[in-house]
Design a protein around this motif. Structure first.
Motif, PDB file in Angstrom:
ATOM      1  N   GLY A 232      47.052  45.257  57.085  1.00  0.00           N
ATOM      2  CA  GLY A 232      47.384  44.270  56.067  1.00  0.00           C
ATOM      3  C   GLY A 232      46.239  44.186  55.075  1.00  0.00           C
ATOM      4  N   LEU A 233      46.496  44.586  53.834  1.00  0.00           N
ATOM      5  CA  LEU A 233      45.483  44.556  52.779  1.00  0.00           C
ATOM      6  C   LEU A 233      45.711  43.304  51.945  1.00  0.00           C
ATOM      7  CD1 LEU A 233      43.185  46.098  51.258  1.00  0.00           C
ATOM      8  CD2 LEU A 233      44.989  47.063  49.810  1.00  0.00           C
ATOM      9  N   LEU A 234      44.731  42.431  51.895  1.00  0.00           N
ATOM     10  CA  LEU A 234      44.861  41.170  51.182  1.00  0.00           C
ATOM     11  C   LEU A 234      44.087  41.202  49.878  1.00  0.00           C
ATOM     12  CD1 LEU A 234      45.233  40.526  54.340  1.00  0.00           C
ATOM     13  CD2 LEU A 234      44.875  38.157  53.650  1.00  0.00           C
ATOM     14  N   MET A 235      44.780  40.857  48.803  1.00  0.00           N
ATOM     15  CA  MET A 235      44.154  40.652  47.501  1.00  0.00           C
ATOM     16  C   MET A 235      44.684  39.329  46.951  1.00  0.00           C
ATOM     17  SD  MET A 235      44.128  44.431  45.751  1.00  0.00           S
ATOM     18  CE  MET A 235      43.132  45.765  46.407  1.00  0.00           C
ATOM     19  N   VAL A 236      44.382  38.280  47.670  1.00  0.00           N
ATOM     20  CA  VAL A 236      44.927  36.955  47.369  1.00  0.00           C
ATOM     21  C   VAL A 236      43.989  36.226  46.411  1.00  0.00           C
ATOM     22  CG1 VAL A 236      45.642  34.747  48.360  1.00  0.00           C
ATOM     23  CG2 VAL A 236      46.099  36.883  49.590  1.00  0.00           C
ATOM     24  N   GLY A 237      44.503  35.949  45.206  1.00  0.00           N
ATOM     25  CA  GLY A 237      43.668  35.297  44.198  1.00  0.00           C
ATOM     26  C   GLY A 237      42.460  36.123  43.821  1.00  0.00           C
TER      27      GLY A 237
ATOM     28  N   LEU B 244      42.379  43.639  56.163  1.00  0.00           N
ATOM     29  CA  LEU B 244      41.234  43.831  55.273  1.00  0.00           C
ATOM     30  C   LEU B 244      41.415  42.866  54.113  1.00  0.00           C
ATOM     31  CD1 LEU B 244      38.694  45.480  54.500  1.00  0.00           C
ATOM     32  CD2 LEU B 244      40.219  47.120  53.378  1.00  0.00           C
ATOM     33  N   ASP B 245      40.564  41.848  54.048  1.00  0.00           N
ATOM     34  CA  ASP B 245      40.708  40.756  53.080  1.00  0.00           C
ATOM     35  C   ASP B 245      39.676  40.941  51.972  1.00  0.00           C
ATOM     36  OD1 ASP B 245      41.053  38.424  51.693  1.00  0.00           O
ATOM     37  OD2 ASP B 245      40.762  37.082  53.396  1.00  0.00           O
TER      38      ASP B 245
ATOM     39  N   VAL C 115      39.858  41.396  61.781  1.00  0.00           N
ATOM     40  CA  VAL C 115      39.806  41.024  60.367  1.00  0.00           C
ATOM     41  C   VAL C 115      38.459  41.425  59.786  1.00  0.00           C
ATOM     42  CG1 VAL C 115      39.939  39.152  58.679  1.00  0.00           C
ATOM     43  CG2 VAL C 115      41.371  39.073  60.750  1.00  0.00           C
ATOM     44  N   VAL C 116      38.507  42.113  58.647  1.00  0.00           N
ATOM     45  CA  VAL C 116      37.302  42.431  57.882  1.00  0.00           C
ATOM     46  C   VAL C 116      37.391  41.719  56.541  1.00  0.00           C
ATOM     47  CG1 VAL C 116      35.963  44.234  56.743  1.00  0.00           C
ATOM     48  CG2 VAL C 116      36.952  44.657  59.002  1.00  0.00           C
ATOM     49  N   TYR C 117      36.516  40.762  56.324  1.00  0.00           N
ATOM     50  CA  TYR C 117      36.416  40.082  55.044  1.00  0.00           C
ATOM     51  C   TYR C 117      35.462  40.863  54.147  1.00  0.00           C
ATOM     52  CZ  TYR C 117      38.376  35.942  57.404  1.00  0.00           C
ATOM     53  OH  TYR C 117      39.186  35.073  58.096  1.00  0.00           O
ATOM     54  N   VAL C 118      35.722  40.816  52.842  1.00  0.00           N
ATOM     55  CA  VAL C 118      34.853  41.492  51.880  1.00  0.00           C
ATOM     56  C   VAL C 118      34.608  40.563  50.697  1.00  0.00           C
ATOM     57  CG1 VAL C 118      34.484  43.527  50.438  1.00  0.00           C
ATOM     58  CG2 VAL C 118      35.887  43.715  52.519  1.00  0.00           C
ATOM     59  N   ASP C 119      33.348  40.323  50.385  1.00  0.00           N
ATOM     60  CA  ASP C 119      33.011  39.507  49.223  1.00  0.00           C
ATOM     61  C   ASP C 119      31.580  39.807  48.820  1.00  0.00           C
ATOM     62  OD1 ASP C 119      32.575  37.139  47.390  1.00  0.00           O
ATOM     63  OD2 ASP C 119      34.571  36.643  48.137  1.00  0.00           O
ATOM     64  N   HIS C 120      31.292  39.752  47.523  1.00  0.00           N
ATOM     65  CA  HIS C 120      29.905  39.996  47.102  1.00  0.00           C
ATOM     66  C   HIS C 120      29.199  38.724  46.675  1.00  0.00           C
ATOM     67  CE1 HIS C 120      31.853  39.955  43.188  1.00  0.00           C
ATOM     68  NE2 HIS C 120      30.682  39.961  42.597  1.00  0.00           N
TER      69      HIS C 120
END
Length: 265
Positions: A155-160, A77-78, A102-107
């Protein structure tokens, strides 16, 4: 610019710099506009290592992903994924195992629109047009639940990403809300721009008019944010120092970004 590419949604203001597009420009991507390039170039005058820092952050992401894949993680989960560019999460993960999800998340509407167009033929990858500061909307989204089994390690991603969550949004509480849904054996991959460098503090105003202003934090503050996770060696370090493929250069601090991988027991 007289004519916009067909991947640009009509509702965006392409005269206003976007974090996702600035990062794309720093990585050498093509999904950015003149306003984004001007903002990045102005910041480079104050902090000339900014592009190198962006590339070091991407290289850290690849190494941390490989670490998680080696631990058996097959779903990611990105959060705050930005515009998918070469070497993004699903490309790295699915080279190891085509079954990875993979699940991308962005607004950011540009990031979401472009990702939707490039991911249509990949049934194990999707992007959610959600604000990561609303965990319920992310974690209960039908597309997230379709691809992510929260009873299994993730895997939880909080990259940048965390430096775009200001103190008023309670970043540690936000982390805990995501952590509460993660199964034991999950991992957090995180990186965060730092206020420890005077050059970075000087560059920050150039992003002040972006849709997503930054909140720089010290190493000690970042360690507090990640306190609920067991950090794998070497803990919180500059991105180039996290399990590097080769010896870091003489000035790892020029990456301006701390990185860590945390384990949830």
């Amino acid at each position: 610019m007289n004519e916009l590419p067909n991947w640009v949604p009509s509702q965006i203001d392409w005269n206003q710099p976007s974090v996702a597009r600035i990062y794309d420009y720093a990585l050498g991507g093509a999904h950015n506009f003149e306003a984004d390039r001007q903002a990045q170039d102005a910041a480079l005058e104050v902090f000339p290592y900014l592009n190198d820092a962006a590339r070091a952050n991407r290289a850290f992401l690849h190494r941390a992903l490989q670490f998680c894949l080696d631990q058996g993680i097959r779903q990611f989960l990105d959060l705050g994924s930005g515009i998918p560019t070469v070497g993004n999460v699903h490309e790295v993960a699915q080279k190891v195992d085509p079954e990875c999800r993979v699940v991308y998340v962005d607004h950011d509407p540009v990031a979401v629109t472009h990702a939707c167009s490039m991911l249509t033929s990949n049934p194990r990858v999707t992007i959610l047009g959600e604000d990561i500061r609303a965990p319920h909307n992310v974690l209960e989204h039908p597309d997230a639940l379709r691809l992510i089994d929260f009873q299994q390690p993730v895997g939880l991603l909080m990259v940048g990403m965390l430096h775009y969550v200001n103190d008023a949004a309670a970043p540690q509480r936000l982390l805990r809300e995501y952590q509460a849904r993660m199964a034991p054996g999950s991992y957090l991959i995180a990186s965060h721009l730092t206020s420890d460098l005077p050059e970075m503090r000087a560059a920050a105003p150039f992003f002040a008019e972006s849709r997503n202003p930054m909140t720089l934090r010290s190493k000690a503050e970042i360690e507090v944010l990640l306190a609920d996770f067991d950090l794998v060696d070497p803990g919180v370090v500059y991105t180039v120092e996290w399990r590097p493929d080769m010896r870091p250069g003489e000035h790892p601090e020029r990456t301006a970004c701390y990185a860590a991988v945390g384990h949830l027991r």
